[in-house]
Scaffold this motif. Structure first.
Motif, PDB file in Angstrom:
ATOM      1  N   ARG A  51      -3.542 -26.186 -22.913  1.00  0.00           N
ATOM      2  CA  ARG A  51      -2.787 -24.992 -22.559  1.00  0.00           C
ATOM      3  C   ARG A  51      -3.127 -23.491 -22.879  1.00  0.00           C
ATOM      4  N   ILE A  52      -2.738 -22.584 -22.438  1.00  0.00           N
ATOM      5  CA  ILE A  52      -3.152 -21.182 -22.680  1.00  0.00           C
ATOM      6  C   ILE A  52      -1.804 -20.439 -22.875  1.00  0.00           C
TER       7      ILE A  52
ATOM      8  N   GLY B 120       0.968 -14.371 -26.079  1.00  0.00           N
ATOM      9  CA  GLY B 120       2.015 -13.920 -26.751  1.00  0.00           C
ATOM     10  C   GLY B 120       2.807 -14.561 -27.659  1.00  0.00           C
ATOM     11  N   ARG B 121       2.438 -15.924 -27.790  1.00  0.00           N
ATOM     12  CA  ARG B 121       3.139 -17.141 -28.713  1.00  0.00           C
ATOM     13  C   ARG B 121       2.165 -18.028 -28.674  1.00  0.00           C
ATOM     14  N   ASP B 122       2.364 -19.200 -29.606  1.00  0.00           N
ATOM     15  CA  ASP B 122       1.570 -20.197 -29.647  1.00  0.00           C
ATOM     16  C   ASP B 122       2.201 -21.477 -29.405  1.00  0.00           C
ATOM     17  N   THR B 123       3.267 -21.460 -28.721  1.00  0.00           N
ATOM     18  CA  THR B 123       4.065 -22.789 -28.391  1.00  0.00           C
ATOM     19  C   THR B 123       4.797 -22.510 -26.972  1.00  0.00           C
ATOM     20  N   SER B 124       4.986 -23.573 -26.575  1.00  0.00           N
ATOM     21  CA  SER B 124       5.555 -23.630 -25.149  1.00  0.00           C
ATOM     22  C   SER B 124       6.997 -23.250 -25.348  1.00  0.00           C
TER      23      SER B 124
ATOM     24  N   LYS C  57       0.396 -24.884 -17.615  1.00  0.00           N
ATOM     25  CA  LYS C  57      -0.928 -24.528 -18.124  1.00  0.00           C
ATOM     26  C   LYS C  57      -1.310 -23.115 -18.799  1.00  0.00           C
ATOM     27  N   LEU C  58      -0.322 -22.410 -18.509  1.00  0.00           N
ATOM     28  CA  LEU C  58      -0.685 -20.758 -18.833  1.00  0.00           C
ATOM     29  C   LEU C  58       0.823 -20.250 -18.926  1.00  0.00           C
ATOM     30  N   GLN C  59       1.246 -19.701 -20.018  1.00  0.00           N
ATOM     31  CA  GLN C  59       2.376 -19.268 -20.332  1.00  0.00           C
ATOM     32  C   GLN C  59       2.162 -17.840 -21.021  1.00  0.00           C
TER      33      GLN C  59
END
Length: 169
Positions: free
Chosen positions: A38-39, A42-46, A53-55
């Protein structure tokens, strides 16, 4: 590998390579999670809404996605298969979803409350180079908990409002 905010960070605690670009010691501008494929921007978690896959997340006005093409029409392409593995082109069936644009909002508890969606679905029996489709437009009523279909354009081109079949209400 030990590092500071000016270096690439290697995650020594896993066999995966996690890649970060940071603007300062705390804020993750870009985080690529090799283990989760995942990418995050602006943050490092879902955010837990979808298994995307992209947030992209921002507290400013820049949480957008922009495309431009000189000399042509930019496009966003979505496709689906009935298969369950990469590269599988198993035939879809009538009613299968092909792509959805989904809007949700924060309700004070979480941000998963559905507001509306536009979805593309198979609308008939597909065959070789033949994929009949429909667009569905759905909104959530006041007091409702999820979007409900309000209108559709079917494979024959008919606009149906308040019904899902021709000639009925």
């Amino acid at each position: 590998m030990a590092s500071d905010a000016t270096e690439t960070v290697f995650n020594d605690s896993s066999i995966d390579l996690d890649f970060r670009v940071e603007s300062n010691g705390d804020a993750n501008m870009l985080f690529v999670d090799g283990g989760g494929n995942r990418i995050y921007i602006g943050r490092d978690t879902s955010d837990g809404l979808f298994s995307s896959k992209l947030q992209i997340e921002s507290s400013g006005s820049d949480a957008g996605l922009s495309m431009h093409r000189n000399g042509g029409n930019p496009y966003l392409s979505m496709s689906a298969s009935g298969g369950s593995s990469l590269g599988d082109d198993t035939l879809l069936s009538d009613g299968d979803g092909v792509g959805t644009i989904y809007w949700s909002g924060a309700d004070g508890t979480d941000r998963a409350s559905g507001v509306a969606y536009i979805g593309a679905f198979v609308d008939g029996t597909p065959g070789s180079n033949d994929m009949p489709g429909r667009l569905v437009f759905a909104t959530t009523a006041d007091g409702g908990t999820s979007p409900t279909e309000r209108a559709r354009i079917n494979a024959a081109g008919a606009l149906l409002v308040g019904t899902t079949t021709n000639g009925t209400t």
